[in-house]
Design an enzyme around this catalytic site. Sequence first.
Site, PDB file in Angstrom:
ATOM      1  CB  CYS A  92      -0.926   0.011   1.209  1.00  0.00           C
ATOM      2  SG  CYS A  92      -2.053  -1.376   1.223  1.00  0.00           S
TER       3      CYS A  92
HETATM    4  N1  LIG Z   1      -2.712  -5.747   2.061  1.00  0.00           N
HETATM    5  C1  LIG Z   1      -3.212  -4.744   2.750  1.00  0.00           C
HETATM    6  O1  LIG Z   1      -2.874  -4.584   3.928  1.00  0.00           O
HETATM    7  C2  LIG Z   1      -4.202  -3.770   2.142  1.00  0.00           C
HETATM    8  C3  LIG Z   1      -4.832  -2.853   3.004  1.00  0.00           C
HETATM    9  C4  LIG Z   1      -5.774  -1.979   2.491  1.00  0.00           C
HETATM   10  C5  LIG Z   1      -6.049  -1.986   1.125  1.00  0.00           C
HETATM   11  N2  LIG Z   1      -5.410  -2.858   0.286  1.00  0.00           N
HETATM   12  C6  LIG Z   1      -5.790  -2.847  -1.126  1.00  0.00           C
HETATM   13  O2  LIG Z   1      -6.630  -3.961  -1.392  1.00  0.00           O
HETATM   14  C7  LIG Z   1      -6.400  -4.482  -2.704  1.00  0.00           C
HETATM   15  C8  LIG Z   1      -6.008  -5.948  -2.606  1.00  0.00           C
HETATM   16  O3  LIG Z   1      -4.813  -6.061  -1.872  1.00  0.00           O
HETATM   17  P1  LIG Z   1      -4.312  -7.434  -1.248  1.00  0.00           P
HETATM   18  O4  LIG Z   1      -3.186  -7.088  -0.346  1.00  0.00           O
HETATM   19  O5  LIG Z   1      -5.454  -8.226  -0.724  1.00  0.00           O
HETATM   20  O6  LIG Z   1      -3.751  -8.159  -2.564  1.00  0.00           O
HETATM   21  P2  LIG Z   1      -3.339  -9.710  -2.720  1.00  0.00           P
HETATM   22  O7  LIG Z   1      -2.365  -9.763  -3.830  1.00  0.00           O
HETATM   23  O8  LIG Z   1      -2.997 -10.276  -1.385  1.00  0.00           O
HETATM   24  O9  LIG Z   1      -4.681 -10.409  -3.174  1.00  0.00           O
HETATM   25  C9  LIG Z   1      -5.340 -10.160  -4.364  1.00  0.00           C
HETATM   26  C10 LIG Z   1      -5.935 -11.455  -4.864  1.00  0.00           C
HETATM   27  O10 LIG Z   1      -6.696 -11.174  -6.035  1.00  0.00           O
HETATM   28  C11 LIG Z   1      -6.554 -12.276  -6.909  1.00  0.00           C
HETATM   29  N3  LIG Z   1      -6.973 -11.867  -8.249  1.00  0.00           N
HETATM   30  C12 LIG Z   1      -6.267 -11.216  -9.205  1.00  0.00           C
HETATM   31  N4  LIG Z   1      -7.046 -11.030 -10.293  1.00  0.00           N
HETATM   32  C13 LIG Z   1      -8.268 -11.554 -10.016  1.00  0.00           C
HETATM   33  C14 LIG Z   1      -9.493 -11.653 -10.713  1.00  0.00           C
HETATM   34  N5  LIG Z   1      -9.643 -11.173 -11.943  1.00  0.00           N
HETATM   35  N6  LIG Z   1     -10.519 -12.251 -10.086  1.00  0.00           N
HETATM   36  C15 LIG Z   1     -10.400 -12.759  -8.846  1.00  0.00           C
HETATM   37  N7  LIG Z   1      -9.266 -12.689  -8.135  1.00  0.00           N
HETATM   38  C16 LIG Z   1      -8.220 -12.086  -8.705  1.00  0.00           C
HETATM   39  C17 LIG Z   1      -5.096 -12.666  -6.766  1.00  0.00           C
HETATM   40  O11 LIG Z   1      -4.861 -13.987  -7.198  1.00  0.00           O
HETATM   41  C18 LIG Z   1      -4.918 -12.511  -5.248  1.00  0.00           C
HETATM   42  O12 LIG Z   1      -5.201 -13.716  -4.558  1.00  0.00           O
HETATM   43  C19 LIG Z   1      -5.319  -3.588  -3.301  1.00  0.00           C
HETATM   44  O13 LIG Z   1      -5.931  -2.558  -4.020  1.00  0.00           O
HETATM   45  C20 LIG Z   1      -4.628  -2.996  -2.084  1.00  0.00           C
HETATM   46  O14 LIG Z   1      -4.022  -1.760  -2.362  1.00  0.00           O
HETATM   47  C21 LIG Z   1      -4.509  -3.764   0.791  1.00  0.00           C
END
Ligand SMILES: NC(=O)c1ccc[n+]([C@@H]2O[C@H](COP(=O)([O-])OP(=O)(O)OC[C@H]3O[C@@H](n4cnc5c(N)ncnc54)[C@H](O)[C@@H]3O)[C@@H](O)[C@H]2O)c1
Length: 434
Positions: free
Chosen positions: A271
């Site tokens: 992030c």
């Molecule tokens: N990690 C954090 O602490 C956090 C906190 C707040 C916000 N965010 C935001 O949340 C969002 C997700 O982050 P994350 O850390 O969970 O990412 P991540 O990479 O852990 O998980 C994302 C998942 O989405 C899947 N994916 C990709 N394309 C896809 C599709 N077309 N259909 C279904 N699944 C699909 C991937 O395989 C993966 O498992 C980002 O925008 C991030 O900036 C993350």
Amino acid sequence: MSKLLIKKIKKKLSVIGVFGLGYVGLPLALNFTEAGFKVIGFDVDKEKLKKLRKGVSYIDYIKNDKILKCIQKRFEITSDFARAKELDALIICVPTPLKKNKIPDLSFVTNTIDMLTPYLKKFQIISLESTTYPGTTEEELLPRIEKCGLKVGKDFFLVFSPEREDPGNSKFRTKTIPKIVGGHTQNCLKVGKELYQSSINQIVPVSSTKVAEMTKLLENIHRAVNIGLVNEMKIVADKMNIDIHEVIKAASTKPFGFTPYFPGPGLGGHCIPIDPFYLTWKAKQIGIQTRFIQVAGEINTNMPNWVIKKTIKELKLRNKSIKGLNVLVLGIAFKKNVQDSRESPGVELIEILKKKGANVNYSDPHIPVFPKMRRYNFKLKSIKLTSKSINKYDLLILATDHKKFNYSLIKKNAKLIIDTRGVFPVGTNNVIPA
Ligand SMILES: NC(=O)c1ccc[n+]([C@@H]2O[C@H](COP(=O)([O-])OP(=O)(O)OC[C@H]3O[C@@H](n4cnc5c(N)ncnc54)[C@H](O)[C@@H]3O)[C@@H](O)[C@H]2O)c1
């Protein structure tokens, strides 16, 4: 028709789909299941799905037992997007990384919507949770969905509700973190509020999806800029032989108007190093330069190099060179007590050290094997810390201050320690703050 959907949510008869079972989507899906809903989790990563179906967690603070219990209740895991037909709520939690030149890469979000549109039906709520620039929901999601002949606020309900997950923070969980919700229309907001308040304690409604998108960016930019500031102050303090951690501790006694931020070897995670540039890009489209974001970005990005520069200077004072030195980096997770190494400064330190000819290993109690990453693929395994193994290294660099490290063992047996986290008191024999 929003009334019917609200009624269904209230009675917990609606089926919820979570797209992207990552650090954000998985806890959210489990939270809705525990609240009594039938939940279908969708992902494109077959390996992840295989594990999750067996109830095996890939996130260390989410226990297998929790996943198994949810699967036994009403949690299904699939890659079959046709099952979107069964859903009343569709929540999108897919990655939003940057392309080269720090340009937003929205392809995961737009691909997900494109994969879903053949299966959309009337009276569903669609919520985007992925962090992104203001305007994404309106400009990217809305036209794609309306192309299917559905009218927003009438046939479907569109909201943006940013995730505020803080991995490894045991004080706050999905259920207890207040949830911002912005709707495209009043009806959208009404349905959005109902959806999230069914499983989250406090909802914070805002007037539009753009406000919700900007709120998330403000939160993360606030962190990035303040960490940049304190990293810059660390560089000045270091030159003046002042202990920056003592300064922060003293300033924190002020009962108002000061919030402590802590310096380190750089910024990491999915992030904070990435999200600010979503705003920079959008601001540029409307002729505005985001100077704070750029300056903080430069300072934070340069921190691993500053740490190595200081290390080389200290080695020189001891008639040593980095070339051929045996170095152990402690902690490759991007922050303490988690296993996530995305964008981690510890990994960046390994890369720079290797380029300078050092023999580098790492130790991280949360990451037994060096994970495959977009930019790096080191064939390394975490070194178990014992008095003998520690003593084998010429230098230890503490990059991430995990609780699980035995600091007295480290201090007793290390020849030289570079401490980037202020764990050891300044003046400790064999420890150099950096
Ligand atoms: N990690 C954090 O602490 C956090 C906190 C707040 C916000 N965010 C935001 O949340 C969002 C997700 O982050 P994350 O850390 O969970 O990412 P991540 O990479 O852990 O998980 C994302 C998942 O989405 C899947 N994916 C990709 N394309 C896809 C599709 N077309 N259909 C279904 N699944 C699909 C991937 O395989 C993966 O498992 C980002 O925008 C991030 O900036 C993350």
